[in-house]
Scaffold this active site. Structure first.
Site, PDB file in Angstrom:
ATOM      1  N   HIS A   8       9.882  -4.385   4.904  1.00  0.00           N
ATOM      2  CA  HIS A   8      11.071  -3.706   4.380  1.00  0.00           C
ATOM      3  C   HIS A   8      12.174  -4.734   4.113  1.00  0.00           C
ATOM      4  O   HIS A   8      12.885  -4.661   3.111  1.00  0.00           O
ATOM      5  CB  HIS A   8      11.622  -2.688   5.390  1.00  0.00           C
ATOM      6  CG  HIS A   8      10.597  -1.701   5.881  1.00  0.00           C
ATOM      7  ND1 HIS A   8      10.344  -1.495   7.214  1.00  0.00           N
ATOM      8  CD2 HIS A   8       9.774  -0.870   5.213  1.00  0.00           C
ATOM      9  CE1 HIS A   8       9.414  -0.570   7.336  1.00  0.00           C
ATOM     10  NE2 HIS A   8       9.046  -0.177   6.148  1.00  0.00           N
ATOM     11  N   HIS A  17      10.674  -3.331   9.509  1.00  0.00           N
ATOM     12  CA  HIS A  17       9.946  -4.568   9.786  1.00  0.00           C
ATOM     13  C   HIS A  17      10.149  -5.537   8.626  1.00  0.00           C
ATOM     14  O   HIS A  17      10.875  -5.225   7.682  1.00  0.00           O
ATOM     15  CB  HIS A  17       8.478  -4.298  10.117  1.00  0.00           C
ATOM     16  CG  HIS A  17       7.684  -3.662   9.016  1.00  0.00           C
ATOM     17  ND1 HIS A  17       7.477  -4.255   7.799  1.00  0.00           N
ATOM     18  CD2 HIS A  17       7.045  -2.471   8.964  1.00  0.00           C
ATOM     19  CE1 HIS A  17       6.739  -3.477   7.042  1.00  0.00           C
ATOM     20  NE2 HIS A  17       6.468  -2.368   7.719  1.00  0.00           N
ATOM     21  N   HIS A  27      -5.210   4.170   3.972  1.00  0.00           N
ATOM     22  CA  HIS A  27      -5.239   4.422   5.411  1.00  0.00           C
ATOM     23  C   HIS A  27      -6.635   4.337   6.016  1.00  0.00           C
ATOM     24  O   HIS A  27      -6.792   4.499   7.228  1.00  0.00           O
ATOM     25  CB  HIS A  27      -4.628   5.795   5.717  1.00  0.00           C
ATOM     26  CG  HIS A  27      -3.172   5.847   5.409  1.00  0.00           C
ATOM     27  ND1 HIS A  27      -2.689   6.176   4.166  1.00  0.00           N
ATOM     28  CD2 HIS A  27      -2.091   5.566   6.176  1.00  0.00           C
ATOM     29  CE1 HIS A  27      -1.366   6.109   4.182  1.00  0.00           C
ATOM     30  NE2 HIS A  27      -0.978   5.736   5.388  1.00  0.00           N
ATOM     31  N   CYS A  71      -9.444   7.419   2.200  1.00  0.00           N
ATOM     32  CA  CYS A  71      -8.197   7.029   1.536  1.00  0.00           C
ATOM     33  C   CYS A  71      -8.135   5.501   1.543  1.00  0.00           C
ATOM     34  O   CYS A  71      -8.264   4.888   2.600  1.00  0.00           O
ATOM     35  CB  CYS A  71      -6.997   7.598   2.295  1.00  0.00           C
ATOM     36  SG  CYS A  71      -5.492   6.664   1.994  1.00  0.00           S
ATOM     37  N   LYS A 129       2.743  -0.369  11.415  1.00  0.00           N
ATOM     38  CA  LYS A 129       2.994   0.112  12.765  1.00  0.00           C
ATOM     39  C   LYS A 129       1.663   0.484  13.417  1.00  0.00           C
ATOM     40  O   LYS A 129       1.414   0.179  14.576  1.00  0.00           O
ATOM     41  CB  LYS A 129       3.897   1.336  12.664  1.00  0.00           C
ATOM     42  CG  LYS A 129       4.408   1.832  13.989  1.00  0.00           C
ATOM     43  CD  LYS A 129       5.213   3.090  13.761  1.00  0.00           C
ATOM     44  CE  LYS A 129       5.445   3.852  15.036  1.00  0.00           C
ATOM     45  NZ  LYS A 129       5.953   5.184  14.790  1.00  0.00           N
ATOM     46  N   LYS A 142      -2.265  -6.463   6.413  1.00  0.00           N
ATOM     47  CA  LYS A 142      -0.945  -5.941   6.063  1.00  0.00           C
ATOM     48  C   LYS A 142      -0.200  -5.541   7.347  1.00  0.00           C
ATOM     49  O   LYS A 142      -0.826  -5.059   8.290  1.00  0.00           O
ATOM     50  CB  LYS A 142      -1.125  -4.713   5.165  1.00  0.00           C
ATOM     51  CG  LYS A 142       0.171  -4.237   4.576  1.00  0.00           C
ATOM     52  CD  LYS A 142       0.029  -2.893   3.907  1.00  0.00           C
ATOM     53  CE  LYS A 142       1.393  -2.340   3.584  1.00  0.00           C
ATOM     54  NZ  LYS A 142       1.406  -0.908   3.379  1.00  0.00           N
ATOM     55  N   CYS A 171      -0.667   9.540   3.290  1.00  0.00           N
ATOM     56  CA  CYS A 171       0.001   9.361   1.987  1.00  0.00           C
ATOM     57  C   CYS A 171       0.756  10.619   1.584  1.00  0.00           C
ATOM     58  O   CYS A 171       1.533  10.588   0.621  1.00  0.00           O
ATOM     59  CB  CYS A 171      -1.008   9.065   0.890  1.00  0.00           C
ATOM     60  SG  CYS A 171      -1.989   7.613   1.197  1.00  0.00           S
ATOM     61  N   CYS A 204      -4.656  13.390   1.891  1.00  0.00           N
ATOM     62  CA  CYS A 204      -4.458  12.364   2.929  1.00  0.00           C
ATOM     63  C   CYS A 204      -3.083  12.577   3.545  1.00  0.00           C
ATOM     64  O   CYS A 204      -2.064  12.513   2.855  1.00  0.00           O
ATOM     65  CB  CYS A 204      -4.548  10.951   2.350  1.00  0.00           C
ATOM     66  SG  CYS A 204      -4.051   9.715   3.563  1.00  0.00           S
TER      67      CYS A 204
HETATM   68  N1  MSP Z   1       9.299   6.278   1.429  1.00  0.00           N
HETATM   69  C1  MSP Z   1       8.429   5.598   0.559  1.00  0.00           C
HETATM   70  C2  MSP Z   1       9.179   5.035  -0.622  1.00  0.00           C
HETATM   71  C3  MSP Z   1       9.917   6.027  -1.443  1.00  0.00           C
HETATM   72  S1  MSP Z   1      10.840   5.259  -2.692  1.00  0.00           S
HETATM   73  C4  MSP Z   1      11.314   6.490  -3.702  1.00  0.00           C
HETATM   74  C5  MSP Z   1       7.769   4.451   1.312  1.00  0.00           C
HETATM   75  N2  MSP Z   1       8.396   4.004   2.400  1.00  0.00           N
HETATM   76  S2  MSP Z   1       7.882   2.800   3.326  1.00  0.00           S
HETATM   77  O1  MSP Z   1       8.760   2.792   4.460  1.00  0.00           O
HETATM   78  O2  MSP Z   1       6.499   2.899   3.585  1.00  0.00           O
HETATM   79  O3  MSP Z   1       8.187   1.515   2.526  1.00  0.00           O
HETATM   80  C6  MSP Z   1       7.263   0.948   1.650  1.00  0.00           C
HETATM   81  C7  MSP Z   1       7.906  -0.291   1.084  1.00  0.00           C
HETATM   82  O4  MSP Z   1       8.304  -1.179   2.137  1.00  0.00           O
HETATM   83  C8  MSP Z   1       6.998  -1.140   0.215  1.00  0.00           C
HETATM   84  O5  MSP Z   1       6.898  -0.689  -1.101  1.00  0.00           O
HETATM   85  C9  MSP Z   1       7.718  -2.463   0.311  1.00  0.00           C
HETATM   86  O6  MSP Z   1       8.886  -2.417  -0.445  1.00  0.00           O
HETATM   87  C10 MSP Z   1       8.071  -2.509   1.773  1.00  0.00           C
HETATM   88  N3  MSP Z   1       6.961  -3.000   2.572  1.00  0.00           N
HETATM   89  C11 MSP Z   1       6.390  -2.374   3.632  1.00  0.00           C
HETATM   90  N4  MSP Z   1       5.420  -3.186   4.131  1.00  0.00           N
HETATM   91  C12 MSP Z   1       5.332  -4.309   3.425  1.00  0.00           C
HETATM   92  C13 MSP Z   1       4.602  -5.506   3.564  1.00  0.00           C
HETATM   93  N5  MSP Z   1       3.721  -5.713   4.487  1.00  0.00           N
HETATM   94  N6  MSP Z   1       4.880  -6.484   2.685  1.00  0.00           N
HETATM   95  C14 MSP Z   1       5.829  -6.360   1.724  1.00  0.00           C
HETATM   96  N7  MSP Z   1       6.537  -5.251   1.589  1.00  0.00           N
HETATM   97  C15 MSP Z   1       6.236  -4.169   2.318  1.00  0.00           C
HETATM   98  O7  MSP Z   1       6.746   3.985   0.843  1.00  0.00           O
END
Ligand code: MSP
Length: 631
Positions: free
Chosen positions: A16, A13, A141, A138, A293, A290, A124, A121
């Site tokens: 990412h 999304h 979540h 948590c 999903k 935020k 997490c 959790c």
């Molecule tokens: N798999 C772990 C990360 C491991 S790194 C060694 C994880 N994955 S995640 O798919 O949840 O991705 C989290 C990351 O996605 C956030 O830190 C950020 O980089 C990005 N984002 C996800 N949602 C976001 C927003 N709503 N806004 C900005 N960035 C966000 O955590």
């Protein structure tokens, strides 16, 4: 330059996409400064969440991970992002490096075995201390954790707490912006608990086995963080020594603790120097919430790219968010930025400048005559902007770099208005002055095209092509290209289509097919900007049944499978019989406004070509899943 490796329990999304756009922008930025760079991203595939998501789909975890990982892998090129390494935590080389690090830390005596009971959790995938829970929930979540008691392996983080505090204090921009450095120091002001780094196989088997006890798998965060080293081939080869000393991680604030605390401590315990910078950004929110999903408010990058183009999306995200703070996403804000900054300011400034060079100089960049105070001002302003664009991204202030570029674009527009080349052109005596003005415009736009490269690579290339500059592959190295006045007079410009078509309000509802279709037909014979082509939703379809439309010689009513079932009516009845068609795979335009033909509604249009011998359908060269997009 690294991004987080994304969990494969959800499709990509815009959150990412933001981190990955930032990483790519920084990567390109340092290339423009002359550095050799490396960009790594990937997917985080082990752990309970993935097992559960796979179960829901009735798939094995690996099958499921393959599928979602592929969505991530394929979306980045659509944003003009080509990572040097896409790491999957299921890759054999990654598993080897995790094993290597665990062995090393274990041998160093920093891993011990113990019984533990704690609040866990699932979201997490970690234990929470009572202190960390908010009203017993948590904080991420908003879910009640489960009390879990089990024997596990623990990593002695507490042994390195003082070292880490010291390291952060001695290196003020180790974690930045400052608010996240302070947040980390505040975590560290309380005693650190040791970290549980294993999960019993009896509870979770989808993970990397601990090398010193195969009844356990590695905690997914330990596994995931190590990707940053495995992506560099650690400990062998020359990538690690070459790039690790300047490693920069880009993450959002949700994963500050693992990156700001666990990770440097793990590195220290494994005898590896810490990374150089941890760059932490805020969240993209939609209506104060935020994106997630679970909340069902996910905006897919693909939909935005299809509608606003790669550089429209990149520009909006980089310009709108102040790195470190939260920002709001809305489609309206996006349209407004794209129309105001891209279509109007940059687009108009560029196209009217080129149009004047075409009109008054036969499309050739003229030799300037003497320069006056107005040119001197524009040159000085450009040199200031060069400085800003070269420095602000080093502090992650992308919005400031872009703001300064757009101030310059405003300045050019004013320069055009005050110099009024159209008036100069009427007086043959003013020709030298006209040449100076047009040269100054061309040179300023050349500078802008080069400075835009990290942020909007496609636009940078298109501008340089239209300016007639040779465009070499890769980043333009600024030290070699940015000397004021190095645009060669005599260069033939090649004015092309508008850089950014204006986005009409009516066409903006995502998936609004009919209106965008109308917009797409406007520029019928002009060279079609890529963004326009992207609006055409061409798909492979399979013919399920076909029959003649009563009382028509030509029309066939055809039922197709497009991933969904649709009916289309096509005038091919004199070239094909219904029997010829059944079972055939064809290509259709899937986003045309439905229309009625002899009382039958047609919901798609098939593609065919006719020459003097007759009509032939356009068909795929082999079997393709119905509904697959044609590009
Ligand atoms: N798999 C772990 C990360 C491991 S790194 C060694 C994880 N994955 S995640 O798919 O949840 O991705 C989290 C990351 O996605 C956030 O830190 C950020 O980089 C990005 N984002 C996800 N949602 C976001 C927003 N709503 N806004 C900005 N960035 C966000 O955590």
């Amino acid at each position: 330059m690294t991004t987080p490796i994304y969990y494969v329990n959800a499709e990509p999304h815009i959150g990412h996409a933001y981190s990955t756009i930032v990483a790519d922008t920084l990567n390109r930025f340092y290339q423009c400064l002359g550095y050799t760079t490396r960009l790594q991203t990937g997917t985080d595939e082990h752990g309970e969440k993935v097992v559960q998501a796979a179960q829901k789909e009735g798939l094995e975890p690996k099958e499921y991970a393959d599928r979602i990982s592929d969505f991530f892998r394929r979306i980045w090129p659509e944003l003009n992002i080509y990572p040097d390494r896409f790491i999957r935590t299921t890759d054999a080389d990654h598993i080897r490096v995790v094993t290597h690090i665990l062995n090393k830390v274990y041998a160093g005596g920093d891993i011990y075995f113990s019984e533990y009971e704690g609040q866990y959790c699932l979201g997490c995938e970690r234990f929470y201390t009572e202190r960390e829970l908010v009203n017993g929930l948590c904080p991420d979540h908003q879910a009640k954790p489960t009390l879990v008691k089990e024997a596990n392996y623990f990593f002695r983080m507490s042994a390195y707490q003082d070292w880490l505090i010291d390291h952060i204090k001695k290196n003020p921009d180790f974690i930045r912006p400052e608010r996240y450095r302070n947040e980390t120091l505040s975590f560290l002001s309380e005693p650190l608990e040791d970290l549980c780094i294993s999960r019993p196989k009896s509870r979770l088997s989808w993970g990397i086995p601990l090398p010193f006890d195969t009844n356990y798998v590695t905690y997914v965060w330990i596994d995931a963080l190590i990707n940053y080293l495995s992506g560099l081939g650690f400990p062998e080869g020359n990538l690690f020594p070459r790039f690790w000393p300047s490693a920069q991680h880009i993450i959002a604030k949700d994963i500050l603790k693992p990156h700001g605390i666990f990770w440097p401590i793990m590195l220290k315990a494994a005898g590896v120097e810490p990374y150089q910078h941890l760059n932490v950004h805020g969240y993209w929110n939609i209506e104060q919430t935020k994106i997630s999903k679970t909340l069902g408010n996910v905006v897919r990058p693909k939909e935005l790219i299809d509608q606003f183009g790669t550089d429209g999306v990149r520009y909006f995200f980089l310009r709108e968010m102040v790195f470190g703070l939260d920002a709001h996403f809305s489609e309206e804000a996006m349209i407004q930025r794209i129309n105001a900054d891209l279509a109007n300011n940059l687009g108009n400034c560029f196209s009217r400048s080129l149009a004047m060079i075409e009109k008054y100089c036969s499309g050739i960049v003229p030799e300037p005559d003497e320069i006056g105070p107005a040119e001197e001002d524009l040159k000085n302003h450009t040199l200031q902007v060069q400085e800003t664009v070269k420095t602000e991204p080093q502090r992650l202030a992308f919005h400031k770099a872009l703001m300064s570029l757009w101030e310059l674009i405003d300045e050019i527009n004013k320069y055009i208005d005050t110099q009024a080349p159209w008036t100069l052109a009427k007086d043959p005596g003013k020709k030298p002055r006209l040449m100076t003005v047009l040269y100054t415009l061309a040179e300023t736009l050349r500078q802008i095209s080069l400075l835009l490269f990290p942020f909007m690579p496609q636009t940078s290339i298109r501008m340089r092509q239209q300016l007639g500059m040779g465009v070499k592959e890769g980043a333009p190295v600024w030290a070699e290209t940015m000397t004021w006045g190095s645009f060669s007079p005599g260069t033939h410009i090649q004015k092309g289509p508008a850089l950014f078509p204006r986005i009409e309000k009516g066409i903006t509802k995502m998936n609004s097919i009919t209106q965008s279709q109308k917009a797409a037909t406007v520029s019928s014979f002009a060279a079609l900007p890529f963004e326009e082509f992207q609006k055409w939703d061409l798909r492979v379809a399979k013919v399920l049944t076909a029959e003649r439309v009563p009382k028509s010689k030509k029309l066939l009513k055809i039922e197709i499978d497009l991933g969904e079932k649709r009916t289309l009516v096509a005038g091919i009845g004199q070239d094909y019989t219904p029997e010829d068609l059944t079972g055939k795979e064809i290509v259709v335009v899937a986003n045309l406004e439905p229309t009625k033909l002899m009382g039958v509604e047609s919901q798609a249009m098939l593609l065919a070509a006719r020459d003097e011998k007759g009509l032939k359908l356009i068909v795929p060269d082999g079997e393709i899943l119905p509904g697959t997009r044609v590009k």
